[in-house]
Design an enzyme around this catalytic site. Structure first.
Site, short mmCIF file in Angstrom:
data_model
loop_
_atom_site.label_atom_id
_atom_site.label_comp_id
_atom_site.label_asym_id
_atom_site.label_seq_id
_atom_site.Cartn_x
_atom_site.Cartn_y
_atom_site.Cartn_z
N MET A 184 8.84 24.80 -0.12
CA MET A 184 8.13 23.79 -0.89
C MET A 184 9.09 22.96 -1.74
O MET A 184 8.95 21.74 -1.83
CB MET A 184 7.08 24.45 -1.80
N TYR A 208 12.20 31.71 4.36
CA TYR A 208 10.95 32.39 4.65
C TYR A 208 10.82 32.76 6.12
O TYR A 208 11.25 32.01 7.01
CB TYR A 208 9.76 31.51 4.26
N ARG A 267 -9.99 -0.39 15.34
CA ARG A 267 -9.94 0.44 14.15
C ARG A 267 -11.00 -0.03 13.16
O ARG A 267 -11.94 0.67 12.86
CB ARG A 267 -8.52 0.38 13.56
N LYS A 302 0.84 -1.20 0.00
CA LYS A 302 0.00 0.00 0.00
C LYS A 302 0.88 1.25 0.00
O LYS A 302 2.09 1.18 0.23
CB LYS A 302 -0.92 -0.01 1.22
#
Length: 372
Positions: free
Chosen positions: A314, A264, A136, A38
């Site tokens: 990013m 930033y 779950r 997965k």
């Protein structure tokens, strides 16, 4: 092997083979091996990994969602594929591509029987999940009679397996809880067998269950993280080999003077001492989240740690190379065999699972074959 010239994720299939053989060595000869692929095979490449494991003789695959299984079928994977968390809206597609659903509550069981019947299926293989403590997904122990009654009332489905999931198999302080889970699953399986008249395949062990609880191997085990090189303990990880190495290069080197800042929000500000930074072409869009910034995470350049400074951008990160002899174009190891994903993840108080499954598919994958 050649040095990286761009940001790449190297997948070492020889290491994958090693991990598969090590985990298989813990099993009885007749115990089946289900490989969990997965989340793009834990961030590597689902088709390449599944195709390679199929050639090695794995018995089963598992994915989380139906579309993951569909992509494997389209790529030529022929082994059985268990879908661990199917949703009814995609059941027709599941049947079209011969995927096998985990059925975990009355709603999903009845919806699948209804759709499979409409699709004129006979003895379609399904897997019934029981909750033994993870809380779950899964039927409860007292649902056995209900499940059996629904199965017996139709020729549409056939129960291929019963399974459950260990909640804390990597934590030996929770051994009593784990043993209780195992015992509860045995009781459920015997009750189911008595009511339905046959015993489906039983499976419960994840990677840590394989390594720590041989009594829970049953007929099949499910291994995910172990195949990718992590054993959920320092001891077991020494026997496994991480299959993925994330590498990049230095794009530019800056000299940061007194009073200057980096990145930033000016998150890093020079304290007056000379600082040299290297800018690297990867960032949080590639899977290196902002939580690794501001001195928490690090990369390795020429065998030396270079802390990430300022905020992760990013598409870029900046690292401190003040005391490292390096130049633009030099290779950088984000994680790999020696400075592992587990080591980097720990700096941000997270897990190797989260880091490796976060690596963006825009990062180029390079496969190291057995003969490389």
């Amino acid at each position: 092997m050649p040095k990286a010239q761009e940001t790449v994720l190297e997948i070492d299939l020889k290491a994958l083979h090693h991990n598969f053989k090590y985990l298989k060595s813990k099993l009885q000869p007749n115990t089946k091996f289900l490989a969990v692929v997965k989340a793009f095979a834990y961030g590597s490449d689902a088709y390449e990994v599944a195709n390679y494991l199929q050639k090695l003789g794995v018995d089963y695959f598992a994915v989380a969602y139906i579309n993951e299984g569909v992509e494997l079928r389209k790529s030529g994977i022929t082994k059985p594929i268990l879908v661990l968390h199917p949703l009814a809206v995609n059941f027709k597609k599941l049947i079209e591509f011969a995927l096998e659903p985990s059925l975990y509550n009355a709603k999903i069981l009845n919806e699948f029987i209804s759709i499979a019947s409409a699709e004129k299926q006979i003895n379609y293989p399904v897997h019934i999940k029981f909750n033994t403590g993870l809380n779950r997904l899964g039927f409860w122990e007292n649902d056995v009679d209900y499940v059996v009654s629904k199965v017996k009332a139709t020729k549409t489905i056939n129960v291929k397996s019963l399974f459950s999931h260990l909640a804390a198999s990597e934590d030996l302080n929770e051994r009593d809880f784990t043993l209780k889970q195992i015992n509860n699953f045995k009781i459920i399986a015997e009750h189911f067998k008595t009511k339905i008249g046959y015993m489906p395949i039983l499976h419960m062990s994840n990677t840590s269950g394989v390594l720590n609880y041989p009594e829970a191997h049953f007929d099949m085990i499910r291994s995910g993280i172990g195949l990718y090189g992590f054993g959920n303990s320092e001891k077991e990880s020494t026997y496994l080999k991480p299959i993925s190495s994330l590498k990049t290069v230095i794009s530019q080197i800056h000299k940061i003077e007194k009073g200057e800042s980096v990145g930033y929000n000016r998150a890093y500000k020079s304290d007056g001492s000379f600082t040299k930074t290297a800018t690297l072409p990867l960032g949080h869009a590639d899977g290196i989240g902002r939580h690794y910034g501001n001195g928490k995470g690090f990369v390795t350049i020429h065998g030396q740690k270079a802390p990430i400074i300022g905020n992760v951008c990013m598409d870029m990160i900046m690292v401190d190379v003040t005391n490292i002899d390096c130049k633009e174009g030099d290779e950088v190891i984000v994680f790999g065999e020696h400075s592992t994903a587990e080591n980097l993840a720990e700096t941000a108080n997270t897990l190797s699972y989260e880091l490796i499954t976060s690596i963006s598919q825009r990062v180029k994958r390079v496969f190291l074959k057995e003969d490389t």
